[in-house]
Each structure stands twice: as structure tokens, then as C-alpha cells.
Design an enzyme around this catalytic site. Structure first.
Site, short mmCIF file in Angstrom:
data_model
loop_
_atom_site.label_atom_id
_atom_site.label_comp_id
_atom_site.label_asym_id
_atom_site.label_seq_id
_atom_site.Cartn_x
_atom_site.Cartn_y
_atom_site.Cartn_z
N CYS A 126 0.84 -1.32 -0.05
CA CYS A 126 -0.06 -0.06 0.00
C CYS A 126 0.93 1.38 -0.01
O CYS A 126 1.72 1.32 0.88
CB CYS A 126 -0.90 -0.12 1.28
SG CYS A 126 -1.83 1.50 1.26
N CYS A 158 -3.62 7.38 -2.15
CA CYS A 158 -4.75 7.54 -2.58
C CYS A 158 -5.86 8.12 -1.80
O CYS A 158 -6.78 8.60 -2.23
CB CYS A 158 -5.08 6.16 -3.38
SG CYS A 158 -5.43 4.95 -2.32
N THR A 173 -4.46 5.26 7.05
CA THR A 173 -3.20 4.73 6.02
C THR A 173 -2.22 5.94 5.99
O THR A 173 -2.87 6.94 5.39
CB THR A 173 -3.85 4.33 4.86
OG1 THR A 173 -4.75 3.13 5.09
CG2 THR A 173 -2.88 4.09 3.85
N GLU A 216 -0.37 2.27 8.85
CA GLU A 216 -1.69 2.69 9.26
C GLU A 216 -1.38 3.17 10.72
O GLU A 216 -0.29 2.63 11.57
CB GLU A 216 -2.68 1.79 9.47
CG GLU A 216 -3.44 0.98 8.37
CD GLU A 216 -2.22 0.02 7.64
OE1 GLU A 216 -1.40 -0.62 8.47
OE2 GLU A 216 -2.04 -0.17 6.21
N HIS A 262 -13.09 5.88 -3.38
CA HIS A 262 -11.73 4.83 -3.06
C HIS A 262 -12.18 3.38 -3.32
O HIS A 262 -11.16 2.71 -3.51
CB HIS A 262 -12.12 4.92 -1.37
CG HIS A 262 -10.60 4.81 -0.61
ND1 HIS A 262 -9.48 5.23 -1.09
CD2 HIS A 262 -10.55 3.88 0.64
CE1 HIS A 262 -8.62 4.69 -0.39
NE2 HIS A 262 -9.18 4.17 0.64
N TYR A 285 -9.32 0.90 -5.61
CA TYR A 285 -8.88 -0.53 -5.20
C TYR A 285 -9.00 -1.48 -6.37
O TYR A 285 -8.29 -2.55 -6.83
CB TYR A 285 -9.92 -1.14 -4.17
CG TYR A 285 -9.56 -0.75 -2.92
CD1 TYR A 285 -8.82 0.35 -2.57
CD2 TYR A 285 -10.05 -1.74 -1.65
CE1 TYR A 285 -8.27 0.58 -1.39
CE2 TYR A 285 -9.62 -1.11 -0.47
CZ TYR A 285 -9.19 0.14 -0.21
OH TYR A 285 -8.82 0.26 1.05
N CYS A 300 -4.95 -0.45 -7.38
CA CYS A 300 -3.93 -0.41 -6.57
C CYS A 300 -3.52 -1.99 -6.16
O CYS A 300 -2.64 -2.74 -6.12
CB CYS A 300 -3.81 0.24 -5.31
SG CYS A 300 -5.22 -0.03 -4.29
N GLU A 356 -7.04 -5.10 4.09
CA GLU A 356 -7.61 -3.70 3.51
C GLU A 356 -8.37 -4.16 2.29
O GLU A 356 -9.34 -3.05 2.22
CB GLU A 356 -6.20 -3.00 3.05
CG GLU A 356 -6.56 -1.61 2.84
CD GLU A 356 -5.20 -0.72 2.35
OE1 GLU A 356 -4.70 -1.24 1.62
OE2 GLU A 356 -5.27 0.33 2.88
C1 LIG Z 1 -5.60 -1.77 6.34
C2 LIG Z 1 -6.63 -0.52 6.44
C3 LIG Z 1 -6.46 0.56 5.98
C4 LIG Z 1 -7.48 1.45 6.19
N1 LIG Z 1 -7.38 2.94 5.69
C5 LIG Z 1 -8.15 3.93 6.18
C6 LIG Z 1 -7.80 5.19 5.89
O1 LIG Z 1 -6.68 5.69 5.39
N2 LIG Z 1 -8.71 6.15 6.26
C7 LIG Z 1 -9.95 5.75 6.87
O2 LIG Z 1 -10.73 6.66 7.21
N3 LIG Z 1 -10.13 4.54 7.10
C8 LIG Z 1 -9.47 3.51 6.75
N4 LIG Z 1 -9.50 2.19 6.97
C9 LIG Z 1 -10.93 2.01 7.81
C10 LIG Z 1 -12.02 1.28 6.86
O3 LIG Z 1 -12.68 1.95 6.11
C11 LIG Z 1 -12.74 0.59 7.95
O4 LIG Z 1 -12.00 -0.62 8.29
C12 LIG Z 1 -14.14 -0.09 7.32
O5 LIG Z 1 -14.89 1.17 7.21
C13 LIG Z 1 -14.82 -0.82 8.73
O6 LIG Z 1 -14.80 -0.37 9.97
P1 LIG Z 1 -14.44 -1.03 11.06
O7 LIG Z 1 -12.96 -1.69 10.85
O8 LIG Z 1 -14.74 -0.19 12.44
O9 LIG Z 1 -15.17 -2.54 11.34
P2 LIG Z 1 -16.63 -2.55 11.77
O10 LIG Z 1 -17.32 -1.22 11.24
O11 LIG Z 1 -16.50 -2.77 13.21
O12 LIG Z 1 -17.35 -3.70 10.78
C14 LIG Z 1 -16.99 -5.10 11.33
C15 LIG Z 1 -18.30 -5.97 10.80
O13 LIG Z 1 -19.43 -5.48 11.48
C16 LIG Z 1 -20.25 -4.88 10.52
N5 LIG Z 1 -21.07 -3.97 11.17
C17 LIG Z 1 -20.54 -2.61 11.56
N6 LIG Z 1 -21.45 -1.78 12.07
C18 LIG Z 1 -22.58 -2.43 11.90
C19 LIG Z 1 -24.01 -2.20 12.19
N7 LIG Z 1 -24.47 -1.01 12.47
N8 LIG Z 1 -24.94 -2.93 11.65
C20 LIG Z 1 -24.76 -4.34 11.31
N9 LIG Z 1 -23.32 -4.71 11.10
C21 LIG Z 1 -22.48 -3.62 11.18
C22 LIG Z 1 -19.69 -4.58 9.36
O14 LIG Z 1 -20.58 -4.91 8.26
C23 LIG Z 1 -18.53 -5.76 9.37
O15 LIG Z 1 -18.99 -7.13 8.94
C24 LIG Z 1 -8.81 1.30 6.73
C25 LIG Z 1 -8.99 -0.08 7.28
C26 LIG Z 1 -8.00 -1.01 6.99
C27 LIG Z 1 -8.40 -2.38 7.44
#
Ligand SMILES: Cc1cc2nc3c(=O)[nH]c(=O)nc-3n(C[C@H](O)[C@H](O)[C@H](O)COP(=O)(O)OP(=O)(O)OC[C@H]3O[C@@H](n4cnc5c(N)ncnc54)[C@H](O)[C@@H]3O)c2cc1C
Length: 486
Positions: free
Chosen positions: A100, A104, A191, A257, A292, A296, A299, A447
Site C-alpha cells: 500500500c 490515494c 493509512t 496505518e 476509494h 482498489y 492498487c 485492507e
Molecule cells: C488496512 C486498512 C487501511 C485503512 N485505511 C483507512 C484510511 O486511510 N482512512 C480511513 O478513514 N479509514 C481507513 N480504513 C478503515 C476502513 O474504512 C474500516 O475498517 C471499515 O470502514 C470498517 O470499519 P471497522 O474496521 O470499524 O469495522 P466494523 O465497522 O466494526 O465492521 C466489522 C463488521 O461489523 C459489521 N457492522 C458494523 N457496523 C454495523 C452495524 N451498525 N450493523 C450491522 N453490522 C455492522 C460490518 O459490516 C462488518 O462485517 C482502513 C482499514 C484497513 C483495514
């Protein structure tokens, strides 16, 4: 010309003097830290390629604001051609870094905010767009890296921001004055945050009126008072401290991250692009996510190219390259990878101009692209592991390989085909390990799943955009239930 050299970029990070914590310590010199440096190298590669004649068309663009040649990573897309080139640029960067390269997210934040601030001003009479464009000019003229910061910690996922037991679990406005606002909260999984000059904050979800304090977007220098970083661990990260580059699988490049904490940070009005206009949060989240999800399709495909290449090479080193099932598995990997690319190109070429003039991708196709990305890299990784054989996870260390007594035994017993040096075989296996289980797997696998939103977020968008009523009408006409309108 507003293009920095890689060295100027790295020097500019030194000047930021960010507060970065890792392993319970404040890191004095994070730029040269062996765990962090590969991620800086990956970003620096974007600066290097922008100055390389061969890649100029992809890595640079003509600014719509200044007419200058700028990095495409700071560009506001002016056509579908720009959108397509973005995907091609990201594929190239993935090929060159196998990781990564972090730049982006900020690009996607800039493009989303451009159209949303314009439309917000038009509807509400606010003055965010002018401020925002001034910020973009600053980014372009100084060739800056911007962290696109959307994801909040979110606490109890079943509760709205204002219903959380701790009100800071979504970043919010805690004070408003004539000079600006004060914000408190955190952004998780950021990120490239530690490699960024600016942080561009956006709300994480569509807000209701009771959540209006959480409807906030702004940009702030990454070293502003009150901001600090806690560096995220990656699988096998401490191998980078062991002084055995072969064991890392990719010694030069990596992702990054961090948890970014905003401990009552002051943001001047000039840098505020949304403050309590909760009605526009849904549009902002939707557009950022779409850009975004398009990213993907570039990248991850570039990193996939490297993994497929590694699988094909190890098949040769192991002497199985001509086996029919191996060739078929390689074809399957290419098919999956190119399907992702096709989706990235499709949503770009079906893009359209928004009211601000900045082009947006086709939302439905961008979501289809990302939903495929939540699956295909896993299958590509599984096939690579199949072809590699078990040694990729049982191999001794480079230090054993270099050892005067043990080394010759490893040289002898870990050899594949006689014509290939054992070291080449071990290096290729380590690369596959890196991308499927090690540091590289953070960017290539998890990711792919959660970045730009977990799979369910794409399903919700696809359900909303599918227009099933139109499809039902098509069926009724063909089935002879309804007449086609002339
Ligand atoms: C390597 C990596 C890089 C990233 N880089 C960035 C970045 O640069 N900037 C940035 O802003 N974000 C970044 N992200 C964040 C990414 O957008 C989030 O991981 C993603 O939106 C999921 O949120 P979470 O990790 O909190 O998981 P969760 O929201 O906890 O999700 C886990 C599970 O629970 C479910 N879930 C969550 N909420 C609910 C609900 N209310 N009802 C029912 N099901 C639900 C989801 O569908 C999923 O299956 C990155 C993530 C990763 C892993």
C-alpha cells in the site's frame, strides 16, 4: 513546476516533527525507523515516478486550478480520461512497491470534498468551496501528501454517534468561536498518516440532526498542536528490526496505518469545510467511498501482478511450471486480477461531471468493483500459497542461511531445480509469505476486505442503486404482461 523530489519529500517529513508512539515509546526519529521507513519509501516512489519521463502521463496532470504540472495524487479529476489514468497510475504504483503506497486516500478525499462543498454552498449559502479550493491549491503547489481521515472508532456499532456512552467515540466539534472550531476524537486505521503533511477529516457516516456536532470536515497540518499518532502493528513487523532483509520478503516498501488522536485541536475557519451541515454527510461519505472503491480496482491489481509473478516464478524454481494444473491456476489468478482491473476501468470510463466540474465515478460500478476486491485477492492469495508449497511458512531464517556451518546444509536441502540458486527460491517464497501472511497482507488482504468500507457497505449501495423496478419492467414487457412504450 510543483513537483517534489523523493529526497525533498523525505526531508519535509523530518521537519514535521510529529508525535509518533510505537511499542510504548515516543519515537524520536520516525523517518529512519526500520519499521516505518519502508512505508515512507513507498510514498516516496510516487514522487520518483512523477519525475520519470516514462510515467509522466500517469503520475502527473495539469492542474485545473493553476495550469501547472502537478502530481496526479493532488489532482481534481477533469474527465473520464483522468479517472481512467488514476486507476492505471495506482496499478503501476502497486506493481512497483508490492504494498500500500498510501497516497490515494487523500486524493479521494480531495475529489469528494470538492463537489460536496460546491453543492452545499449552492443549497445553503455557505462558503466552504472557496476555502476548500484554496486548500487544494496549497496541496498542489507544495506537492503534499494528504491523509484521508474518515473512520471513527465508533464504539457500540448499534448506536448513533450522539447515543454513545463516551461522546468522543466519533470525532466532534466541542467548541465554536469567531476564529474557528475545536475538535476532539480520533480516527482509526489511518493509512499513511505519519507520512502525511495534512490530515483531511470527514465524517464517517451519514448523520442525523441530533448528531450535528459530528458533521464536521476540515484539513489540518499533521503536526498541529493536540494531534498525536499511535503506530499500528503489522504481522511480522519486527522482522524489519532483525537485520536480515531477506526474511522481510519486501525489504524496500511497505504500508502504514496509525491511530490518530485529536486532543482538543483548534481548526481555523479557513480550513473548515463542513460544520454541522448534517444533511450533506451522506453525500460526502457516498462520494468518498465511491472514489476509494474505484482506487482498489487499480492498487490491489498492481500488487496482484507481483503476487502472480511470484507464483509463476516459484513454480519454475520448484520445477512444476509445465504442469497443467499449475498453468490453469495461474490463468485463474490472472482472470481474477484482470476482472478487478476491468471494474476499476469501467466505473472510471462511465464517470460523469458533478456541478463543481470535478468528475465522479459511476457509483454502482465502483461498488461492484470493491465488492469483488473483498473476495478475489483472497482467492489469488490461496492459489499462490498452493503453488508455493509449505516451505513459505516453515523456512529457516536468513541468518541460518548465512551461517558458516548450517548454511551449506540449507543451500543443499532447500534447493529446487538445479539451475536456480537456492537463495532465489527462498527470496521468492518470502515475498509470497509477505503478501499473503506478513506485512504486505495488511494491504493486500484485510485492507481489501475492510478498507473503503466492509463488504456489507457495498451491498447496501448496490441494493440502493440496482433499480430493480426498471429490471422488473423489462421482464414484464418480455413476458407479455406489459406493453413497451413507444
Ligand atoms: C488496512 C486498512 C487501511 C485503512 N485505511 C483507512 C484510511 O486511510 N482512512 C480511513 O478513514 N479509514 C481507513 N480504513 C478503515 C476502513 O474504512 C474500516 O475498517 C471499515 O470502514 C470498517 O470499519 P471497522 O474496521 O470499524 O469495522 P466494523 O465497522 O466494526 O465492521 C466489522 C463488521 O461489523 C459489521 N457492522 C458494523 N457496523 C454495523 C452495524 N451498525 N450493523 C450491522 N453490522 C455492522 C460490518 O459490516 C462488518 O462485517 C482502513 C482499514 C484497513 C483495514
Amino acid at each position: 513546476m510543483a513537483l517534489k523530489t523523493p529526497q525533498e519529500y523525505i526531508d519535509s517529513l523530518r521537519n514535521l516533527k510529529l508525535k509518533v508512539y510505537m511499542f510504548g515509546e515516543l519515537i524520536e526519529n520516525y523517518v529512519d525507523h526500520p519499521i516505518i521507513r519502508p512505508s515512507i519509501n513507498a510514498v516516496a516512489k510516487s514522487y520518483r515516478l512523477a519525475l520519470d519521463e516514462r510515467y509522466r502521463d500517469l503520475l502527473t496532470a495539469t492542474s485545473s486550478l493553476t495550469g501547472e504540472t502537478i502530481s496526479r495524487f493532488t489532482h481534481l479529476h477533469q474527465s473520464t480520461d483522468d479517472l481512467v489514468r488514476k486507476v492505471q497510475m495506482l496499478r503501476l504504483m502497486g506493481q512497483k512497491t508490492a504494498s500500500c503506497f498510501q497516497r490515494c486516500v487523500g486524493m479521494d478525499a480531495l475529489n469528494a470534498l470538492d463537489s460536496v462543498t460546491f453543492e452545499m454552498d449552492r443549497k445553503l449559502g455557505t462558503e466552504y468551496h472557496r476555502r476548500f479550493r484554496r486548500f487544494v491549491k496549497h496541496v498542489q503547489e507544495n506537492d503534499l501528501v494528504v491523509d484521508g481521515a474518515m473512520t471513527d472508532p465508533k464504539g457500540d456499532r448499534s448506536l448513533r454517534p450522539s447515543q454513545q456512552a463516551d461522546p468522543d467515540l466519533y470525532l466532534r466539534v466541542v467548541r465554536v468561536s469567531s476564529d474557528g472550531i475545536v475538535v476532539r476524537g480520533a480516527k482509526v486505521h489511518q493509512t499513511g498518516a505519519v507520512n502525511s503533511h495534512e490530515i483531511c477529516v470527514m465524517p464517517t457516516t451519514a448523520m442525523a440532526e441530533e448528531d450535528r456536532d459530528y458533521a464536521v470536515a476540515f484539513a489540518i497540518p499533521s503536526n498541529a498542536p493536540g494531534i498525536f499518532y499511535v503506530y499500528g502493528r503489522q504481522s511480522c513487523d519486527t522482522r524489519k528490526l532483525e537485520g536480515a532483509e531477506m526474511d522481510t520478503g519486501n525489504a524496500m516498501y511497505g504500508g502504514q496505518e496509525a491511530l490518530v488522536i485529536f486532543d482538543d485541536v483548534f481548526v481555523p475557519w479557513e480550513r473548515v469545510f463542513m460544520c454541522r451541515e448534517y444533511q450533506f454527510t451522506g453525500m460526502l461519505v457516498e462520494r468518498f467511498a465511491a472514489y476509494h472503491r474505484q482506487s482498489y480496482g487499480g492498487c490491489k491489481v498492481g500488487v496482484g501482478d507481483v503476487l502472480i509473478g511470484a507464483a509463476a516464478a516459484i513454480a519454475e524454481y520448484n520445477g512444476v511450471a509445465r504442469a497443467a494444473h499449475i498453468r490453469d491456476k495461474l490463468v485463474e489468478m490472472v482472470h481474477l486480477n484482470e476482472t478487478l482491473y476491468a471494474c476499476g476501468i469501467a466505473c472510471s470510463s462511465q464517470g460523469y461531471p458533478t456541478a463543481s466540474g470535478t468528475y465522479l465515478v459511476d457509483l454502482l460500478l465502483a461498488n461492484v468493483c470493491k465488492l469483488n476486491v473483498t473476495r478475489f485477492p483472497y482467492e489469488i492469495a490461496r492459489l499462490a500459497e498452493d503453488i508455493a508449497g509449505g516451505l513459505m511458512v516453515t523456512m529457516p531464517s536468513e541468518k541460518d542461511f548465512r551461517h558458516p556451518q548450517i548454511g551449506p546444509y540449507l543451500e543443499k536441502y532447500l534447493k529446487g531445480v538445479a539451475t536456480v540458486p537456492t537463495e532465489h527460491r527462498l527470496r521468492m517464497l518470502r515475498l509470497i509469505e509477505n503478501l499473503t501472511l506478513g506485512c504486505g497482507a495488511v494491504g493486500y488482504r484485510t485492507e481489501s476486505l475492510h478498507g473503503a468500507g466492509s463488504p456489507q457497505a457495498q451491498r447496501i449501495m448496490i441494493a440502493r442503486l440496482a433499480d430493480l423496478e426498471h429490471k422488473k419492467k423489462l421482464a414484464r414487457i418480455i413476458a407479455g404482461i406489459e406493453r413497451e412504450e413507444e
